[in-house]
Design a protein around this motif. Structure first.
Motif, PDB file in Angstrom:
ATOM      1  N   THR A   1       5.669  -2.410  -6.285  1.00 33.80           N
ATOM      2  CA  THR A   1       6.293  -3.414  -5.009  1.00 33.80           C
ATOM      3  C   THR A   1       4.027  -3.081  -4.699  1.00 33.80           C
ATOM      4  O   THR A   1       3.770  -2.682  -5.270  1.00 33.80           O
ATOM      5  N   LEU A   2       3.682  -4.145  -4.201  1.00 32.95           N
ATOM      6  CA  LEU A   2       2.414  -4.834  -3.703  1.00 32.95           C
ATOM      7  C   LEU A   2       2.499  -4.135  -2.306  1.00 32.95           C
ATOM      8  O   LEU A   2       2.713  -4.456  -1.402  1.00 32.95           O
ATOM      9  N   TYR A   3       1.419  -3.784  -1.873  1.00 31.15           N
ATOM     10  CA  TYR A   3       0.579  -3.391  -0.649  1.00 31.15           C
ATOM     11  C   TYR A   3      -0.776  -3.910  -0.600  1.00 31.15           C
ATOM     12  O   TYR A   3      -1.798  -3.114  -1.858  1.00 31.15           O
ATOM     13  N   SER A   4      -1.201  -4.017   0.520  1.00 32.58           N
ATOM     14  CA  SER A   4      -2.203  -4.616   0.036  1.00 32.58           C
ATOM     15  C   SER A   4      -3.296  -4.555   1.978  1.00 32.58           C
ATOM     16  O   SER A   4      -2.307  -4.194   2.893  1.00 32.58           O
ATOM     17  N   GLN A   5      -4.595  -4.835   2.085  1.00 40.84           N
ATOM     18  CA  GLN A   5      -5.361  -4.412   2.849  1.00 40.84           C
ATOM     19  C   GLN A   5      -6.285  -5.268   3.262  1.00 40.84           C
ATOM     20  O   GLN A   5      -7.195  -5.208   1.872  1.00 40.84           O
ATOM     21  N   ASP A   6      -7.404  -6.237   3.600  1.00 37.00           N
ATOM     22  CA  ASP A   6      -8.382  -6.739   3.790  1.00 37.00           C
ATOM     23  C   ASP A   6      -8.706  -7.027   5.625  1.00 37.00           C
ATOM     24  O   ASP A   6      -7.956  -7.816   6.281  1.00 37.00           O
ATOM     25  N   ILE A   7     -10.593  -7.083   5.711  1.00 34.74           N
ATOM     26  CA  ILE A   7     -10.462  -7.087   7.702  1.00 34.74           C
ATOM     27  C   ILE A   7     -10.700  -8.477   7.592  1.00 34.74           C
ATOM     28  O   ILE A   7     -10.716  -8.806   8.676  1.00 34.74           O
ATOM     29  N   SER A   8     -10.410  -9.570   6.249  1.00 35.19           N
ATOM     30  CA  SER A   8     -10.676 -11.145   6.715  1.00 35.19           C
ATOM     31  C   SER A   8      -9.143 -11.582   6.840  1.00 35.19           C
ATOM     32  O   SER A   8      -8.903 -11.724   6.122  1.00 35.19           O
ATOM     33  N   GLN A   9      -9.224 -12.496   8.287  1.00 32.66           N
ATOM     34  CA  GLN A   9      -8.248 -12.990   8.202  1.00 32.66           C
ATOM     35  C   GLN A   9      -8.067 -14.355   7.014  1.00 32.66           C
ATOM     36  O   GLN A   9      -7.285 -14.783   6.411  1.00 32.66           O
ATOM     37  N   LYS A  10      -9.239 -14.407   7.390  1.00 30.42           N
ATOM     38  CA  LYS A  10      -8.910 -15.868   5.877  1.00 30.42           C
ATOM     39  C   LYS A  10      -8.565 -15.104   4.278  1.00 30.42           C
ATOM     40  O   LYS A  10      -7.935 -16.208   3.585  1.00 30.42           O
ATOM     41  N   SER A  11      -9.125 -14.079   3.953  1.00 29.75           N
ATOM     42  CA  SER A  11      -8.653 -13.737   3.392  1.00 29.75           C
ATOM     43  C   SER A  11      -7.274 -13.646   3.192  1.00 29.75           C
ATOM     44  O   SER A  11      -6.166 -13.535   1.877  1.00 29.75           O
TER      45      SER A  11
ATOM     46  N   ILE B   1      -2.007  -6.139   5.257  1.00 31.25           N
ATOM     47  CA  ILE B   1      -2.092  -6.308   6.455  1.00 31.25           C
ATOM     48  C   ILE B   1      -3.989  -6.830   6.399  1.00 31.25           C
ATOM     49  O   ILE B   1      -4.570  -6.162   5.223  1.00 31.25           O
ATOM     50  N   GLN B   2      -3.692  -7.463   7.649  1.00 31.98           N
ATOM     51  CA  GLN B   2      -4.596  -8.202   7.827  1.00 31.98           C
ATOM     52  C   GLN B   2      -5.663  -6.401   8.971  1.00 31.98           C
ATOM     53  O   GLN B   2      -5.518  -6.618  10.441  1.00 31.98           O
ATOM     54  N   GLY B   3      -6.545  -6.382   8.549  1.00 31.92           N
ATOM     55  CA  GLY B   3      -7.812  -5.268   9.328  1.00 31.92           C
ATOM     56  C   GLY B   3      -8.736  -4.411   8.577  1.00 31.92           C
ATOM     57  O   GLY B   3      -8.674  -4.239   7.492  1.00 31.92           O
TER      58      GLY B   3
END
Length: 537
Positions: free
Chosen positions: A252-262, A283-285
């Motif tokens: 199962t994959l989870y992620s987060q990045d501050i960039s909406q673009k990414s 998650i974008q944040g």
């Protein structure tokens, strides 16, 4: 048909969409990539739905128009079809088909029709395709594309041209292609968009060779029920390669990045690779200030975090007692100058160590300078890795692997339950061939080099000039340096030299040095002459 047959079709469509944008004044515009990627994605989910519909209702494949045959289904029949098309497929109705829009081009207000169609698709599929922000808001799949044409009188023309570009292509069997095929298509889709609205798409993309090597070293044996995470996911290249290595049905994959673009790029990547269910976990944040997945511990973490970034605005809110455990080594101070060079990757390393499960493993891309730097935070982190025996090894990579930087990078391989008494230090910095891509130089690893790196690392083999196996005690004695070159043995020439051969060799070296000194002196004079000439201009 093979991936070799399909790739030219996908690339041709992407090129035609770029031409469309250029013709309508959007070439090199900040919105060009949004238009191209969303039109490509619309085509992708349209043809995927039709492909799945043919599997559920084989009889419609015999019809002249699959779309018309689907439009003739009863309400009950269509509902039954939707229930069987699978979790990876978008919900579409005949009014949403590209073929339907293509037939309605003569209607007035076509731009509004296209925009309304895409918004309906957003609404119908919000539970499947929407990316969440840290606050709980949703980022939909499609924008209202016509709004990117500033002259409202030209919007109908643009939208008709867009539908005419994507309608003729048939990607019916496109979807059975392997992971590497879609990785290639995705890389081609973003390759011309390194710079956009002040950001760099290449910053969000880890080269496929690097991703493959990392995944193969991190997961040398089969695993199942694995929770995988990237706290600075970008477009998800590392995460998807890890999923491919493990098996999408076993992780199962989870992620987060501050960039909406990414986050949008990652969503696109997941859809292309038939990993739609994991979009729920994008998650974008801001991972550093608001880690969304903080209550979970992960079996595998991969990350190529940003190295330098100005986080002075929220540095103080990180320096709290609540964060002492997560940021055990401390938080970089705000420099008097060049705030944009604050070493944020040090926070990501600490966050990753804090997020690992008791048996967890991680691979973290870092600037190679981290491996031997004697400054406070870098050394504190290395001390923790060595004293607690958390480090499995370090792989130093060649320069120019990444599109936007020539910075040499290394990969830290962390293992919470590492039973070995020593670690592997590998210097692959001289591997690869340098090629030119436009104005940039890129280093490309061959398949043979990838295999040699993976094999030597996983088998813990000392290979002359490439790898060395070092004990934790030796690293501690060497001031916690993880630079592989520091531990390579100096090899001496074992050839027995006669006095005559020794003097001949010495004379040859002396002559070479004299020639080099003479050349250097000549160059020095030329430089001084040029400088004097500049002073008098």
């Amino acid at each position: 048909m093979t991936a070799h047959d399909f790739a030219p079709k996908a690339i041709q469509l992407i090129d035609e969409l770029k031409s469309l944008c250029a013709h309508h004044g959007l070439g090199n515009d900040g919105n060009e990539f949004k238009i191209i990627s969303q039109l490509f994605l619309y085509k992708f989910i349209n043809d995927k739905f039709l492909s799945e519909a043919r599997k559920v209702l084989p009889a419609i494949s015999e019809e002249t128009s699959c779309e018309r045959a689907l439009g003739a289904l009863s309400e009950t029949g269509y509902a039954s079809l939707l229930s069987q098309t699978g979790k990876h497929t978008a919900i579409l109705y005949p009014r949403h088909f590209i073929a339907t829009l293509h037939e309605r081009q003569q209607e007035s207000g076509f731009a509004q029709l296209l925009d309304d169609t895409l918004q309906e698709i957003n609404h119908l599929n919000s539970q499947t395709f929407a990316v969440k922000t840290f606050t709980g808001s949703q980022i939909p799949l499609f924008d209202a594309l016509s709004r990117y044409i500033t002259d409202s009188a030209l919007r109908d023309q643009f939208c008709k041209a867009a539908i005419n570009k994507i309608a003729p292509y048939q990607f019916g069997d496109f979807f059975s292609q392997p992971f590497d095929f879609f990785a290639t298509i995705f890389e081609y889709l973003i390759k011309d968009y390194n710079i956009d609205s002040g950001g760099k798409y290449a910053e969000y993309y880890t080269p496929a060779a690097v991703s493959r090597v990392i995944a193969a070293i991190l997961v040398p044996e089969p695993v199942s029920h694995a929770c995988c995470y990237d706290p600075a996911a970008g477009s998800g290249s590392l995460l998807l390669s890890l999923s491919h290595t493990i098996g999408a049905d076993r992780c199962t994959l989870y992620s987060q990045d501050i960039s909406q673009k990414s986050s949008n790029l990652l969503r696109l990547n997941l859809i292309l690779n038939n990993l739609t269910p994991f979009i729920h976990h994008i998650i974008q944040g801001n991972t550093i200030t608001q880690p969304y997945h903080h209550e979970k511990k992960f079996d595998f973490i991969v990350s190529n975090p940003p190295f330098k970034l100005d986080f002075s605005d929220y540095r103080q809110e990180l320096d709290t007692s609540e964060n002492k455990e997560r940021f055990f080594a401390g938080i970089p101070k705000i420099p008097g100058k060049s705030k944009d060079k604050m070493a944020i990757y040090l926070l990501f390393i600490q966050h990753i160590l804090h997020s690992l499960a008791p048996q967890g493993k991680a691979a973290i891309v870092v600037p190679t300078g981290f491996t031997s730097s004697q400054s406070g935070l870098e050394k504190k982190i290395r001390e923790r890795l060595i004293k607690e025996k958390l480090l499995r090894g370090v792989l130093s990579m060649p320069g120019n692997l990444f599109a936007t930087t020539g910075t040499h990078v290394s990969v830290l391989f962390v293992e919470k339950n590492h039973h070995q008494k020593n670690i592997v230090l590998m210097d692959a910095s001289k591997s690869g061939n340098i090629i030119r891509e436009g104005k940039n130089l890129r280093t490309v690893l061959s398949a043979k080099e990838e295999a040699e790196i993976i094999s030597a690392f996983n088998q813990r083999l000392p290979v002359e000039g490439l790898s060395v196996v070092v004990s934790y005690d030796d690293i501690e004695t060497s001031n916690y340096s993880l630079n592989p070159g520091q531990y390579f043995e100096m090899k001496t020439d074992q050839q027995q030299m006669t006095p005559e051969l020794f003097h001949t060799t010495l004379q040859q070296h002396a002559q070479t040095l004299e020639e080099l000194f003479a050349t250097a002196s000549c160059l020095e004079k030329q430089i001084h002459q040029q400088l004097e000439a500049l002073k008098h201009e």
